[in-house]
Design a protein around this motif. Sequence first.
Motif, PDB file in Angstrom:
ATOM      1  N   ILE A 171       0.891  -1.175   0.000  1.00 19.94           N
ATOM      2  CA  ILE A 171       0.000   0.000   0.000  1.00 19.94           C
ATOM      3  C   ILE A 171       0.920   1.214   0.000  1.00 19.94           C
ATOM      4  N   PRO A 173       1.977   5.513  -1.198  1.00 21.63           N
ATOM      5  CA  PRO A 173       1.461   6.882  -1.319  1.00 21.63           C
ATOM      6  C   PRO A 173       1.671   7.433  -2.733  1.00 21.63           C
ATOM      7  N   MET A 180       7.988   3.954  -5.735  1.00 23.30           N
ATOM      8  CA  MET A 180       7.519   3.198  -4.563  1.00 23.30           C
ATOM      9  C   MET A 180       7.006   1.828  -4.985  1.00 23.30           C
ATOM     10  N   LYS A 198      -1.633  -1.760  -4.094  1.00 28.84           N
ATOM     11  CA  LYS A 198      -2.659  -0.708  -4.146  1.00 28.84           C
ATOM     12  C   LYS A 198      -1.952   0.640  -4.234  1.00 28.84           C
ATOM     13  N   PRO A 199      -1.974   1.237  -5.428  1.00 34.09           N
ATOM     14  CA  PRO A 199      -1.380   2.567  -5.536  1.00 34.09           C
ATOM     15  C   PRO A 199      -2.265   3.587  -4.821  1.00 34.09           C
ATOM     16  N   GLY A 229      -7.547   2.026  -5.979  1.00 37.15           N
ATOM     17  CA  GLY A 229      -8.735   2.147  -5.149  1.00 37.15           C
ATOM     18  C   GLY A 229      -8.422   3.056  -3.984  1.00 37.15           C
ATOM     19  N   GLY A 235      -7.521  -0.724   0.421  1.00 34.15           N
ATOM     20  CA  GLY A 235      -6.394  -0.699   1.372  1.00 34.15           C
ATOM     21  C   GLY A 235      -6.730  -1.448   2.646  1.00 34.15           C
ATOM     22  N   THR A 250       3.657   2.276   3.009  1.00 35.26           N
ATOM     23  CA  THR A 250       4.321   3.579   3.052  1.00 35.26           C
ATOM     24  C   THR A 250       3.247   4.637   3.047  1.00 35.26           C
ATOM     25  N   VAL A 255      -2.170   6.519   9.330  1.00 32.77           N
ATOM     26  CA  VAL A 255      -2.673   5.329   8.631  1.00 32.77           C
ATOM     27  C   VAL A 255      -1.820   4.106   8.999  1.00 32.77           C
ATOM     28  N   GLU A 258      -3.375   2.410  11.756  1.00 38.70           N
ATOM     29  CA  GLU A 258      -4.557   1.646  11.329  1.00 38.70           C
ATOM     30  C   GLU A 258      -4.135   0.296  10.747  1.00 38.70           C
ATOM     31  N   GLU A 273       6.854   2.361   6.458  1.00 41.58           N
ATOM     32  CA  GLU A 273       7.669   3.563   6.234  1.00 41.58           C
ATOM     33  C   GLU A 273       6.741   4.749   6.356  1.00 41.58           C
ATOM     34  N   LEU A 274       6.942   5.546   7.404  1.00 41.86           N
ATOM     35  CA  LEU A 274       5.931   6.537   7.746  1.00 41.86           C
ATOM     36  C   LEU A 274       6.475   7.960   7.608  1.00 41.86           C
ATOM     37  N   PHE A 406       4.267  18.128   4.690  1.00 38.21           N
ATOM     38  CA  PHE A 406       4.286  17.430   3.403  1.00 38.21           C
ATOM     39  C   PHE A 406       3.981  18.392   2.251  1.00 38.21           C
TER      40      PHE A 406
HETATM   41  P1  NAP Z   1      -1.766   8.114   3.539  1.00 35.44           P
HETATM   42  O1  NAP Z   1      -3.058   8.808   3.562  1.00 35.44           O
HETATM   43  O2  NAP Z   1      -1.221   7.528   4.772  1.00 35.44           O
HETATM   44  O3  NAP Z   1      -1.949   6.996   2.409  1.00 35.44           O
HETATM   45  C1  NAP Z   1      -0.983   6.062   2.060  1.00 35.44           C
HETATM   46  C2  NAP Z   1      -1.685   4.887   1.425  1.00 35.44           C
HETATM   47  O4  NAP Z   1      -2.489   4.220   2.396  1.00 35.44           O
HETATM   48  C3  NAP Z   1      -2.639   5.268   0.303  1.00 35.44           C
HETATM   49  O5  NAP Z   1      -2.568   4.285  -0.692  1.00 35.44           O
HETATM   50  C4  NAP Z   1      -3.967   5.290   1.022  1.00 35.44           C
HETATM   51  O6  NAP Z   1      -5.087   5.176   0.203  1.00 35.44           O
HETATM   52  C5  NAP Z   1      -3.828   4.112   1.936  1.00 35.44           C
HETATM   53  N1  NAP Z   1      -4.752   4.107   3.061  1.00 35.44           N
HETATM   54  C6  NAP Z   1      -5.408   5.156   3.632  1.00 35.44           C
HETATM   55  N2  NAP Z   1      -6.182   4.735   4.647  1.00 35.44           N
HETATM   56  C7  NAP Z   1      -6.023   3.389   4.728  1.00 35.44           C
HETATM   57  C8  NAP Z   1      -6.555   2.373   5.577  1.00 35.44           C
HETATM   58  N3  NAP Z   1      -7.405   2.647   6.567  1.00 35.44           N
HETATM   59  N4  NAP Z   1      -6.179   1.098   5.371  1.00 35.44           N
HETATM   60  C9  NAP Z   1      -5.300   0.783   4.402  1.00 35.44           C
HETATM   61  N5  NAP Z   1      -4.773   1.695   3.551  1.00 35.44           N
HETATM   62  C10 NAP Z   1      -5.117   2.984   3.727  1.00 35.44           C
HETATM   63  O7  NAP Z   1      -0.587   8.983   3.003  1.00 35.44           O
HETATM   64  P2  NAP Z   1      -0.602   9.902   1.733  1.00 35.44           P
HETATM   65  O8  NAP Z   1      -1.479  11.062   2.038  1.00 35.44           O
HETATM   66  O9  NAP Z   1      -0.922   9.093   0.544  1.00 35.44           O
HETATM   67  O10 NAP Z   1       0.974  10.322   1.690  1.00 35.44           O
HETATM   68  C11 NAP Z   1       1.546  11.262   2.544  1.00 35.44           C
HETATM   69  C12 NAP Z   1       2.110  10.622   3.804  1.00 35.44           C
HETATM   70  O11 NAP Z   1       2.927   9.501   3.519  1.00 35.44           O
HETATM   71  C13 NAP Z   1       3.001  11.557   4.552  1.00 35.44           C
HETATM   72  O12 NAP Z   1       2.687  11.553   5.905  1.00 35.44           O
HETATM   73  C14 NAP Z   1       4.419  11.015   4.332  1.00 35.44           C
HETATM   74  O13 NAP Z   1       5.361  11.269   5.294  1.00 35.44           O
HETATM   75  C15 NAP Z   1       4.190   9.584   4.194  1.00 35.44           C
HETATM   76  N6  NAP Z   1       5.255   8.986   3.361  1.00 35.44           N
HETATM   77  C16 NAP Z   1       6.287   8.305   3.950  1.00 35.44           C
HETATM   78  C17 NAP Z   1       7.294   7.752   3.182  1.00 35.44           C
HETATM   79  C18 NAP Z   1       8.468   7.008   3.772  1.00 35.44           C
HETATM   80  O14 NAP Z   1       9.274   6.508   3.028  1.00 35.44           O
HETATM   81  N7  NAP Z   1       8.584   6.925   5.066  1.00 35.44           N
HETATM   82  C19 NAP Z   1       7.235   7.880   1.810  1.00 35.44           C
HETATM   83  C20 NAP Z   1       6.181   8.571   1.245  1.00 35.44           C
HETATM   84  C21 NAP Z   1       5.203   9.113   2.028  1.00 35.44           C
HETATM   85  P3  NAP Z   1      -5.721   6.523  -0.420  1.00 35.44           P
HETATM   86  O15 NAP Z   1      -5.037   6.615  -1.707  1.00 35.44           O
HETATM   87  O16 NAP Z   1      -7.171   6.321  -0.542  1.00 35.44           O
HETATM   88  O17 NAP Z   1      -5.393   7.645   0.509  1.00 35.44           O
END
Ligand code: NAP
Length: 501
Positions: A171, A173, A180, A198-199, A229, A235, A250, A255, A258, A273-274, A406
């Motif tokens: 899963i 971002p 990724m 899941k992108p 999706g 997810g 990631t 999330v 969760e 990876e958060l 971000f």
């Molecule tokens: P996000 O909302 O946490 O979403 C990441 C992924 O998780 C998306 O595919 C998302 O789907 C999915 N998701 C959301 N809720 C879920 C659930 N309840 N169960 C399973 N999957 C779920 O993050 P984002 O807004 O896409 O990206 C920004 C965040 O990612 C930032 O906080 C950033 O720091 C973090 N990040 C960390 C790294 C790293 O390497 N540590 C790299 C990149 C990004 P949707 O597409 O529907 O939201």
Amino acid sequence: MPAVLDNPVHPSVREFLSRKIHKLLIGGEWREALSGKIFDTYNPATGDVIAHVAEANQSDVDLAVKSAQKALEGPWSKATPAEREKLLWKLADLVDKNAEELAQLETLNNGKPIRESLKGDLPLASSLMRYFAGWPTKIHGETTPVSVPYAPGARFLHYTVREPLGVVGAIIPWNFPLLMAIERLAPALACGNAFILKPAEQTPLSALRLGELVLEAGFPAGVVNILPGFGPGAGAAMASHPEIDKITFTGSTEVGREIVKASTGNLKRLSLELGGKSPNIVFADADLDAAAKGMFMGIFYNQGQCCSAGSRVFVERSKFDEMVSKLSERAKTVRQGPGLDPKTQMGPLVSEEQKKRVLAYIDSGRKEGAKLLSGGAPGAGKGFFVEPTVFADVKDEMKIAREEIFGPVVCVMPFESADEAVRRANLTRYGLVAGVWTKDVKKAHQMAASIKAGTVWINCYHFVDAAAPWGGYKESGWGREKGPYAIEHYTELKSVWVDLN
Ligand code: NAP
Ligand code: MG
């Protein structure tokens, strides 16, 4: 075709975008979602819809898991390590061959400047694939000299083997969508797992094109499944699925929590990876020109949408005014525009939602009394632009100094001593990366030892490589991706005893 594209677009990108619906990849076939649902995907530079994508949900995830298991029971488990290597190499070659098209697709869907997608994301993605393509023939167990205390004189042959985990779900971002996807797919397949991706809802397109290349490379049906999706739908169904053996996630720390909760049913393996709120620390004795570039690129690369963004810059007091003005003056000259325009230095943010979120943080910085030196406003036009923004007079307690924004927003703060810099650098729930700028070797290593972060860059920033481990301390995650460390957590280790008595 749902959108008008003004910039020069590769004919194959036009062809790709002209499809009526972009379907899910399940069991080697392109299928509509079982629910028949579709969602729109946008060009963030214009806000226009550029494609319609099938929306996976629980029942599509179930089907993908069955296809993955079938592949594992059948042709994929029979593929020799050398065959897995060849397939991964072939896929890497196909990614390179189609790099221009993939880069355009990435830029159109994510917003990032074409130079970054073409010269950054794409070559890094294929190099990752080749790094992991080298692993299948080198993943081996060991023989162990065992002496069993309660069986004196008994002899055994003991050995270990590394086996695939089974079905791996990823899963991911939207900030580096293709990179990724490949960073997760490559080690998972190198280790012989089947893979479900899941992108992010905002950026499904490059992953779907990658799915076509996976089929062209000749991977058996079901080895790779791609399910665009939403988080709460596909997810969450993956995270709680009883027959998915591992999730590599990631995204945001929120999330991530969760995912941990959802994984408890079958206690699936997790790597996370958060987020981050990373310190970039500039000492007065540093090469200040290099440090200025590092500060700038550290925060503004990819519009600030990097988990590793250097969003808290600390500058030693005697050079503070000089460095702050270097950074804010440069920020004022940044050329923002559509990513496909080669002159663009900074593109839009990924979505309207992200733009609003970042602008709300800028507002909160102003209200809490931070001093805005540059930017602070949305960019011109319909796209999701936010100007590169520099804040000074920031206190550690302010929201903009504590929370991950971000986006292209940096807090610059002075410090008096190395001890103070370390204390404040560590004053965060995150621990992904840190930057240190100094010519003093001893100080550099002392800082590297004292900062609680998964990566410390000394006199450089944002360097990554397939062989170097990547991951976070504290609430920035669990485990390490990349390098040999990835092989460990995409496999199970089996212990075999043979009685020789
Ligand atoms: P996000 O909302 O946490 O979403 C990441 C992924 O998780 C998306 O595919 C998302 O789907 C999915 N998701 C959301 N809720 C879920 C659930 N309840 N169960 C399973 N999957 C779920 O993050 P984002 O807004 O896409 O990206 C920004 C965040 O990612 C930032 O906080 C950033 O720091 C973090 N990040 C960390 C790294 C790293 O390497 N540590 C790299 C990149 C990004 P949707 O597409 O529907 O939201
Ligand atoms: Mg999201």
